[in-house]
Scaffold this motif. Sequence first.
Motif, PDB file in Angstrom:
ATOM      1  N   LEU A  64       0.829  -1.203   0.000  1.00  9.19           N
ATOM      2  CA  LEU A  64       0.000   0.000   0.000  1.00  9.19           C
ATOM      3  C   LEU A  64       0.867   1.259   0.000  1.00  9.19           C
ATOM      4  CD1 LEU A  64      -2.934   1.100   0.238  1.00  9.19           C
ATOM      5  CD2 LEU A  64      -2.631   1.059   2.711  1.00  9.19           C
ATOM      6  N   MET A  65       1.879   1.292   0.841  1.00  9.90           N
ATOM      7  CA  MET A  65       2.751   2.467   0.913  1.00  9.90           C
ATOM      8  C   MET A  65       3.707   2.532  -0.277  1.00  9.90           C
ATOM      9  SD  MET A  65       1.655   4.206   3.360  1.00  9.90           S
ATOM     10  CE  MET A  65       2.930   5.465   3.471  1.00  9.90           C
ATOM     11  N   PHE A  66       4.076   1.390  -0.847  1.00  4.35           N
ATOM     12  CA  PHE A  66       4.870   1.376  -2.074  1.00  4.35           C
ATOM     13  C   PHE A  66       4.089   2.032  -3.209  1.00  4.35           C
ATOM     14  CE2 PHE A  66       5.950  -0.903  -6.065  1.00  4.35           C
ATOM     15  CZ  PHE A  66       7.259  -0.463  -6.215  1.00  4.35           C
ATOM     16  N   MET A  67       2.803   1.685  -3.319  1.00  7.64           N
ATOM     17  CA  MET A  67       1.955   2.285  -4.354  1.00  7.64           C
ATOM     18  C   MET A  67       1.774   3.783  -4.106  1.00  7.64           C
ATOM     19  SD  MET A  67       1.417  -0.170  -6.383  1.00  7.64           S
ATOM     20  CE  MET A  67       0.355   0.781  -7.453  1.00  7.64           C
ATOM     21  N   ALA A  68       1.709   4.188  -2.830  1.00 10.90           N
ATOM     22  CA  ALA A  68       1.594   5.618  -2.516  1.00 10.90           C
ATOM     23  C   ALA A  68       2.841   6.360  -2.985  1.00 10.90           C
ATOM     24  CB  ALA A  68       1.400   5.807  -1.009  1.00 10.90           C
ATOM     25  N   GLY A  69       4.007   5.765  -2.751  1.00  9.26           N
ATOM     26  CA  GLY A  69       5.244   6.376  -3.226  1.00  9.26           C
ATOM     27  C   GLY A  69       5.314   6.412  -4.731  1.00  9.26           C
ATOM     28  N   ILE A 240       7.976   3.071   5.813  1.00  7.70           N
ATOM     29  CA  ILE A 240       8.760   4.212   5.346  1.00  7.70           C
ATOM     30  C   ILE A 240       9.687   3.772   4.216  1.00  7.70           C
ATOM     31  CG2 ILE A 240      10.511   5.925   5.985  1.00  7.70           C
ATOM     32  CD1 ILE A 240       7.692   6.495   7.043  1.00  7.70           C
ATOM     33  N   GLY A 241      10.338   2.605   4.403  1.00 13.41           N
ATOM     34  CA  GLY A 241      11.189   2.060   3.353  1.00 13.41           C
ATOM     35  C   GLY A 241      10.410   1.758   2.097  1.00 13.41           C
ATOM     36  N   ALA A 242       9.203   1.191   2.249  1.00 14.43           N
ATOM     37  CA  ALA A 242       8.370   0.883   1.089  1.00 14.43           C
ATOM     38  C   ALA A 242       7.947   2.153   0.352  1.00 14.43           C
ATOM     39  CB  ALA A 242       7.136   0.105   1.540  1.00 14.43           C
ATOM     40  N   PHE A 243       7.642   3.195   1.097  1.00 11.73           N
ATOM     41  CA  PHE A 243       7.244   4.471   0.493  1.00 11.73           C
ATOM     42  C   PHE A 243       8.383   5.055  -0.350  1.00 11.73           C
ATOM     43  CE2 PHE A 243       7.042   9.178   0.957  1.00 11.73           C
ATOM     44  CZ  PHE A 243       5.913   9.395   0.171  1.00 11.73           C
ATOM     45  N   PHE A 244       9.599   5.059   0.198  1.00  9.02           N
ATOM     46  CA  PHE A 244      10.743   5.574  -0.549  1.00  9.02           C
ATOM     47  C   PHE A 244      11.075   4.675  -1.741  1.00  9.02           C
ATOM     48  CE2 PHE A 244      11.882   8.034   3.376  1.00  9.02           C
ATOM     49  CZ  PHE A 244      11.815   9.281   2.774  1.00  9.02           C
ATOM     50  N   ALA A 245      10.832   3.377  -1.617  1.00 10.86           N
ATOM     51  CA  ALA A 245      11.040   2.479  -2.752  1.00 10.86           C
ATOM     52  C   ALA A 245      10.100   2.842  -3.896  1.00 10.86           C
ATOM     53  CB  ALA A 245      10.808   1.031  -2.316  1.00 10.86           C
ATOM     54  N   GLY A 246       8.855   3.168  -3.554  1.00  7.98           N
ATOM     55  CA  GLY A 246       7.894   3.602  -4.573  1.00  7.98           C
ATOM     56  C   GLY A 246       8.345   4.876  -5.272  1.00  7.98           C
TER      57      GLY A 246
END
Length: 395
Positions: A64-69, A240-246
């Motif tokens: 979910l946070m990866f897609m947000a990023g 947080i890591g997933a968000f920056f990965a996105g």
Amino acid sequence: MTYLGEIALILFATTIAGALSQRIGIPSVIGQLLVGILLGPALLNWLQPGELVHVGSEIGVIILMFMAGLESDLKLLKRYFKPAISVATLGVIVPMVCFYIYGIVMHQSFERAVFWGIVFAATSVSISVEVLREFGKLNSKEGATILGAAVVDDIMAVLILSIFVSMFSSGQSGAPNLAISLAEQAAYFVMVFVIIRWVAPVLIKLFERLPVPQAVPIMSLVICLGMAYLADLTGLSAVIGAFFAGIAVAQTNAHEEVETNIAPIGYAFFVPIFFVSVGLEMRFDHFWSNLGLILGMTIVAILSKLIGGGLGAKLLGFNFHSAYIVGAGMVSRGEMALIIAQIGYQAKLLHPNLYSELIVVIVLSTILAPLLLKDGIERGGQVKECVRKRSDRVG
């Protein structure tokens, strides 16, 4: 093989609940959260928060946070980073002060009153992200500020928690050295910059040349899970890591291909499990006997973040309605507060008889947050429409 039936039940129930929620005009995520309460230990007891749900929900919130990023505008995030710092700072200070006072009033010790504040200083915007996406506000100034504030808020919460546990913990020995933790987290953010700037584009280009179906989406997932894992190792939240990965993958030419392939996996399978897992944490064991305490804490939890986050945005030039949206977007506590509460319980910083009540308050604030955010977005839209009509009349 009972887990197959559990997965089928979760997917069916969340789909129906999401559709019904949209039909009656509330965010679909509310229906999915309520499915967890209905099917979990709080009511029907058909589902338990076991290993399957735990792992599925962790992957769900990471995707979910990866897609947000992936869908975020990096220029917009940079532009509103200063308001994000203001929102995060006041969004941490105000809840900590309010819950400390409330804890003292409720006859808690100094350490436990302060720890209440730490638990509710945390923010989890994963659910707010879904509401922002549903209303097309993820790439607005409010959405960018909320996402940026979530990153800063997470860092502040982790630092405060590390300091407090090392000073007052009576249930853990060998608390991590604060200086080492700070150095690790600083190194992590240097690594994030390097990955966004150079590593991710090179890896994506290499995998584009491989004669393997879905090679690029697979590489993007490797980047996502790897950065989430490293964030967790340094004491930060994996999301947080997933968000920056996105954000890293979004800077490459494979942006659309990755989004097209990853979104169905997340939203059709893992994300519903995450939303249900939040509802599964609800218990009614001592709910009625401690109803006054629970209601009081829930009101403080909502108002302290709403006012703290909103004030932080207002001080940096946001109008009232935009500040209200930002404050509402910071209300959700979710998995971050649940993790901190669990750490406090293990460290004997929470009264054992109040642990379940604290979990109920976290879940209640998480469920109510999307409703507040929806209200703020709709009010903001109505104000814009009124201004537009007034301008048309003047013109």
